[in-house]
Design a protein around this motif. Structure first.
Motif, PDB file in Angstrom:
ATOM      1  N   GLY A 241       0.850  -1.263   0.169  1.00  0.00           N
ATOM      2  CA  GLY A 241      -0.002   0.145   0.224  1.00  0.00           C
ATOM      3  C   GLY A 241       0.862   1.285  -0.036  1.00  0.00           C
ATOM      4  N   LEU A 243       2.584   4.961   0.872  1.00  0.00           N
ATOM      5  CA  LEU A 243       3.060   5.411   2.148  1.00  0.00           C
ATOM      6  C   LEU A 243       2.962   6.869   2.296  1.00  0.00           C
ATOM      7  N   SER A 279      -4.271   7.350   1.943  1.00  0.00           N
ATOM      8  CA  SER A 279      -3.435   6.590   2.850  1.00  0.00           C
ATOM      9  C   SER A 279      -2.235   7.245   3.301  1.00  0.00           C
ATOM     10  N   GLU A 281       1.807   6.625   5.417  1.00  0.00           N
ATOM     11  CA  GLU A 281       2.650   5.891   6.574  1.00  0.00           C
ATOM     12  C   GLU A 281       2.316   5.620   7.630  1.00  0.00           C
ATOM     13  N   CYS A 284      -2.414   3.250   6.232  1.00  0.00           N
ATOM     14  CA  CYS A 284      -2.354   2.881   5.284  1.00  0.00           C
ATOM     15  C   CYS A 284      -4.005   2.373   5.232  1.00  0.00           C
TER      16      CYS A 284
END
Ligand code: ADP
Ligand code: TRP
Length: 351
Positions: A241, A243, A279, A281, A284
């Motif tokens: 995903g 970051l 999303s 870090e 996500c």
């Protein structure tokens, strides 16, 4: 009276629908790329245009010389086209080898095609790499036969995927050369897609184009069973995903969104787009597992009715044979009219 006649003639000419033609090779099972690159447009075009659609069984001999399953594949392609929404009463749906006029036009066009330009085409070079043991003359002159398919009906719009652009350019060159040498005979044909951009559907790995003969697990076939569709979508490549918010999507992720855009509702696509873009870090939001589950179900809902209808039709061989006979009659009427003009232009008629 004469004046009325002129007016009627003028109106008829003005109202005459543009001619559309396209073909699909019976070299395997049809897939989502065929549908979105070609067949979806066929179905939309059938009400607006004078349409000819055919199964290119001569073309398939250039790469598939074994003909044991050819007839079965031809009928399956016909059935799948109807299952996708083509109405054989509105269009001419035929098999290439049922229209011998195409072969004669191919012969004349071959005299206007040069070895050098044929050797340079991308598809020829690809095929030479793929089958070095069988570089036959049919493979070399493939674009000439394709031009004959198109020009025999004097078609101007050719709904195809992006991979066919070069073949269309060659068809225009051959038509122009013919017109220049023998007098104005053919209109120039162009590749067509409703959204002006030609379509290229990538495989589920986001690497190559979805295709009949490439990796079967990354291609969604219109004949795939529901569970097979679920399995293929589940196996599609993802990662952990994004970051950062509004990150660029890697190709394989973009591809899942593109496929979703084709078969899912706008709300569904928006939800996953928002999840992706928001999303970051440690936070996500997008869950690719959920996205793929949703995509798989929407894919099943899309493909299942096509597969079911195509199977029903394949069990009714009589009907399919009747449809292609009727299609060939319509196609031959148009083809023989063009060929008669061509024969006169080239100097083959002794009258
Ligand atoms: P394949 O490449 O799978 O053998 P064909 O060459 O018979 O398929 O193509 C039939 C039609 O489907 C053509 O108009 C072609 O441009 C289109 N097509 C094939 N694959 C794709 C794809 N992945 N994306 C978009 N259109 C495609
Ligand atoms: N070459 C096309 C393909 O591989 C099939 C084809 C043959 C075709 N003749 C055609 C497409 C004429 C459009 C028009 O997909």
């Amino acid at each position: 009276m004469a004046k009325n006649g002129v007016v009627i003639h003028y109106l008829r000419t003005a109202m005459k629908k543009e001619i559309v033609l396209s073909g699909i090779r019976p070299t395997g099972f049809l897939h989502l790329g065929n549908y979105f690159g070609a067949m979806r447009n066929y179905v939309r075009m059938q009400d607006e245009y004078d349409c000819y659609f055919f199964v290119a069984n001569w073309h398939s001999l250039t790469t598939h010389p074994d003909t044991k399953t050819l007839q079965e594949s031809v009928l399956r392609v016909v059935a799948e086209n109807i299952a996708c929404g083509l109405d054989p009463e509105k269009v001419s749906l035929y098999v290439q080898s049922d229209v011998p006029e195409i072969a004669e036009l191919y012969l004349y066009l071959n005299m206007l095609a040069y070895k050098g330009e044929l050797e340079k085409t991308t598809t020829f070079k690809d095929k030479v790499r793929m089958q070095p043991e069988n570089v036959n003359a049919g493979l070399l002159t493939y674009p000439v036969l394709q031009a004959a398919d198109i020009l025999i009906h004097r078609a101007v719009k050719v709904p195809v995927g992006k991979d066919q652009e070069q073949n269309l350019e060659m068809a225009r060159n051959f038509a122009e050369r013919f017109n220049h040498r023998y007098g104005e005979t053919f209109p120039l044909p162009y590749a067509f897609n409703y959204n002006s951009e030609l379509v290229k559907i990538m495989g589920l790995d986001g690497i190559g184009k979805m295709s009949k003969s490439e990796n079967q697990m990354t291609t969604l076939f219109l004949a795939d069973e529901d569970d097979m569709i679920r399995l293929k979508v589940k196996k599609a490549k993802t990662d952990s995903g994004p970051l950062a918010p509004n990150s660029a999507k890697p190709d394989y992720i973009q591809n899942l969104f593109t496929l979703m855009g084709l078969v899912s509702s706008a709300d569904t696509v928006k939800k996953f787009e928002d999840d992706f873009n928001n999303s970051s870090e440690g936070n996500c939001i997008i869950r690719y597992g959920d996205m793929k589950k949703q995509l798989a179900e929407d894919m099943v809902n899309f493909i299942n009715p096509i597969r079911t209808k195509a199977l029903d039709l394949q069990n009714n061989k009589e009907l399919l044979l009747k449809i292609i006979r009727q299609g060939a009659d319509k196609a031959r009427t148009s083809a023989s009219a063009t060929l008669s003009t061509v024969r006169k232009a080239v100097g083959m008629e002794y009258l």
